[in-house]
Design a protein around this motif. Structure first.
Motif, PDB file in Angstrom:
ATOM      1  N   MET A   1       0.853  -1.139   0.024  1.00 24.86           N
ATOM      2  CA  MET A   1      -0.037  -0.019   0.026  1.00 24.86           C
ATOM      3  C   MET A   1       0.849   1.306   0.118  1.00 24.86           C
ATOM      4  O   MET A   1       1.957   1.204   0.737  1.00 24.86           O
ATOM      5  CB  MET A   1      -1.056  -0.011   1.199  1.00 24.86           C
ATOM      6  CG  MET A   1      -1.951   1.229   1.367  1.00 24.86           C
ATOM      7  SD  MET A   1      -2.867   1.304   2.844  1.00 24.86           S
ATOM      8  CE  MET A   1      -3.847  -0.179   2.853  1.00 24.86           C
ATOM      9  N   HIS A   2       0.612   2.351  -0.812  1.00 23.73           N
ATOM     10  CA  HIS A   2       1.242   3.608  -0.823  1.00 23.73           C
ATOM     11  C   HIS A   2       0.339   4.499  -0.118  1.00 23.73           C
ATOM     12  O   HIS A   2      -0.739   4.265   0.240  1.00 23.73           O
ATOM     13  CB  HIS A   2       1.166   3.906  -2.421  1.00 23.73           C
ATOM     14  CG  HIS A   2       1.912   3.182  -3.331  1.00 23.73           C
ATOM     15  ND1 HIS A   2       3.352   3.116  -3.558  1.00 23.73           N
ATOM     16  CD2 HIS A   2       1.507   2.293  -3.999  1.00 23.73           C
ATOM     17  CE1 HIS A   2       3.721   2.068  -4.358  1.00 23.73           C
ATOM     18  NE2 HIS A   2       2.619   1.586  -4.651  1.00 23.73           N
ATOM     19  N   LYS A   3       1.264   5.389   0.689  1.00 23.04           N
ATOM     20  CA  LYS A   3       0.934   6.403   1.474  1.00 23.04           C
ATOM     21  C   LYS A   3       1.604   7.597   1.211  1.00 23.04           C
ATOM     22  O   LYS A   3       2.721   7.684   1.096  1.00 23.04           O
ATOM     23  CB  LYS A   3       1.187   5.934   3.080  1.00 23.04           C
ATOM     24  CG  LYS A   3       0.346   4.826   3.564  1.00 23.04           C
ATOM     25  CD  LYS A   3       0.351   4.401   4.983  1.00 23.04           C
ATOM     26  CE  LYS A   3      -0.391   3.453   5.480  1.00 23.04           C
ATOM     27  NZ  LYS A   3      -0.274   3.275   6.832  1.00 23.04           N
ATOM     28  N   ASN A   4       0.844   8.791   1.634  1.00 26.33           N
ATOM     29  CA  ASN A   4       1.589  10.052   1.451  1.00 26.33           C
ATOM     30  C   ASN A   4       2.173  10.525   2.538  1.00 26.33           C
ATOM     31  O   ASN A   4       2.395   9.487   3.767  1.00 26.33           O
ATOM     32  CB  ASN A   4       0.357  11.110   0.919  1.00 26.33           C
ATOM     33  CG  ASN A   4      -0.727  11.391   1.891  1.00 26.33           C
ATOM     34  OD1 ASN A   4      -0.348  11.040   3.179  1.00 26.33           O
ATOM     35  ND2 ASN A   4      -1.557  12.067   1.606  1.00 26.33           N
ATOM     36  N   GLN A   5       2.591  11.875   2.744  1.00 28.53           N
ATOM     37  CA  GLN A   5       3.352  12.403   3.921  1.00 28.53           C
ATOM     38  C   GLN A   5       2.449  12.377   5.291  1.00 28.53           C
ATOM     39  O   GLN A   5       3.020  12.533   6.425  1.00 28.53           O
ATOM     40  CB  GLN A   5       3.885  13.552   3.533  1.00 28.53           C
ATOM     41  CG  GLN A   5       2.900  14.753   3.298  1.00 28.53           C
ATOM     42  CD  GLN A   5       2.381  14.935   1.843  1.00 28.53           C
ATOM     43  OE1 GLN A   5       2.460  13.976   1.098  1.00 28.53           O
ATOM     44  NE2 GLN A   5       2.433  16.113   1.460  1.00 28.53           N
ATOM     45  N   GLY A  11      -3.339   5.808  -4.219  1.00 29.62           N
ATOM     46  CA  GLY A  11      -3.158   4.887  -5.180  1.00 29.62           C
ATOM     47  C   GLY A  11      -1.786   4.789  -5.665  1.00 29.62           C
ATOM     48  O   GLY A  11      -0.910   5.716  -5.407  1.00 29.62           O
ATOM     49  N   GLU A  12      -1.267   3.775  -6.518  1.00 26.01           N
ATOM     50  CA  GLU A  12      -0.120   3.889  -6.922  1.00 26.01           C
ATOM     51  C   GLU A  12       0.338   4.841  -7.792  1.00 26.01           C
ATOM     52  O   GLU A  12      -0.506   5.305  -8.454  1.00 26.01           O
ATOM     53  CB  GLU A  12       0.141   2.376  -7.577  1.00 26.01           C
ATOM     54  CG  GLU A  12      -0.534   1.990  -8.803  1.00 26.01           C
ATOM     55  CD  GLU A  12      -0.248   0.857  -9.548  1.00 26.01           C
ATOM     56  OE1 GLU A  12       0.768   0.620  -9.683  1.00 26.01           O
ATOM     57  OE2 GLU A  12      -1.244   0.154  -9.910  1.00 26.01           O
TER      58      GLU A  12
END
Length: 237
Positions: A1-5, A11-12
């Motif tokens: 899973m991708h996460k932001n700051q 999403g990827e």
């Protein structure tokens, strides 16, 4: 899973994305059929004659057009098919007889996001449940994914249209859900079932369809040796 700051799931990433080119009115050639841009003077008479072979009008129940009471009525629709740029309509030509036996279209073209829908599948009795019927679908998929590099290919139908839903699943599409009361057509309400095939699924699906379409997968009577699902199961193992 991708996460932001902020530690939120996202999403990827897609790097260097550019919008995709529009599908063109071009010839798509296969083993058993050719898809050619719809031309009234070349295809309308053949297609009206082929559609007229049906014993009744049930093929038009879940379509937004038809049935046609006469050739002139069909011709009015055919003229729109030729000039339209979305949908883009293709005639399906039987390579043995060189006759048009159906038509199919690319529609709702979204170049910004690389999404397109397949629709207006108007198959005559000559075309239904034949290798040509499957290859016509394959040729459009190949064009969209291999040449134009789209991300998503859609199939939608009336939720009551069980033959269409079964065909979508057979061809490798994934059912995504039903949009309720999405459309009003032919003086009735339509719930619409949504299916999709995405770019990451295309390599396997392409291999499956190529194997099924191989002439060696048919016996001397033209009957399939392995079904698409049997081939898919073998390739997944």
């Amino acid at each position: 899973m991708h996460k932001n700051q902020y530690d939120q799931p996202i999403g990827e990433p897609i790097l260097n994305w550019d919008k995709r080119d529009l599908p063109q009115k071009k010839i798509l050639d296969g083993k058993y059929c050719t898809l050619v841009p719809y031309k009234v003077n070349l295809h309308a008479k053949d297609l009206y004659s082929a559609y007229s072979e049906a014993l009744d009008d049930r093929d038009w129940t879940w379509l937004p057009i038809g049935p046609f009471r006469n050739f002139e009525e069909y011709l009015s629709c055919a003229n729109q098919f030729e000039i339209s740029n979305d949908p883009i309509h293709y005639a399906v030509i039987n390579k043995i007889t060189q006759q048009a036996v159906g038509s199919i279209a690319l529609m709702r073209i979204d170049t910004e996001n690389g999404v397109v829908e397949m629709g207006f599948v108007l198959y005559s009795p000559q075309l239904k449940k034949t290798r040509i019927a499957t290859e016509a679908q394959y040729l459009l998929m190949q064009y969209i994914f291999d040449e134009l590099k789209y991300r998503r290919y859609e199939w939608k139908c009336d939720s009551f249209n069980d033959p269409s839903k079964k065909a979508a699943l057979r061809l490798g599409f994934t059912y995504e859900g039903t949009f309720r009361k999405l459309v009003v057509y032919k003086n009735r309400s339509r719930d619409t079932s949504w299916f999709s095939l995405i770019d990451s699924e295309w390599s396997l699906n392409k291999s499956v369809l190529q194997s099924w379409l191989d002439p060696n997968n048919f016996d001397q009577d033209g009957q399939q040796i392995l079904s698409i699902q049997q081939i898919r199961d073998q390739k997944i193992l």
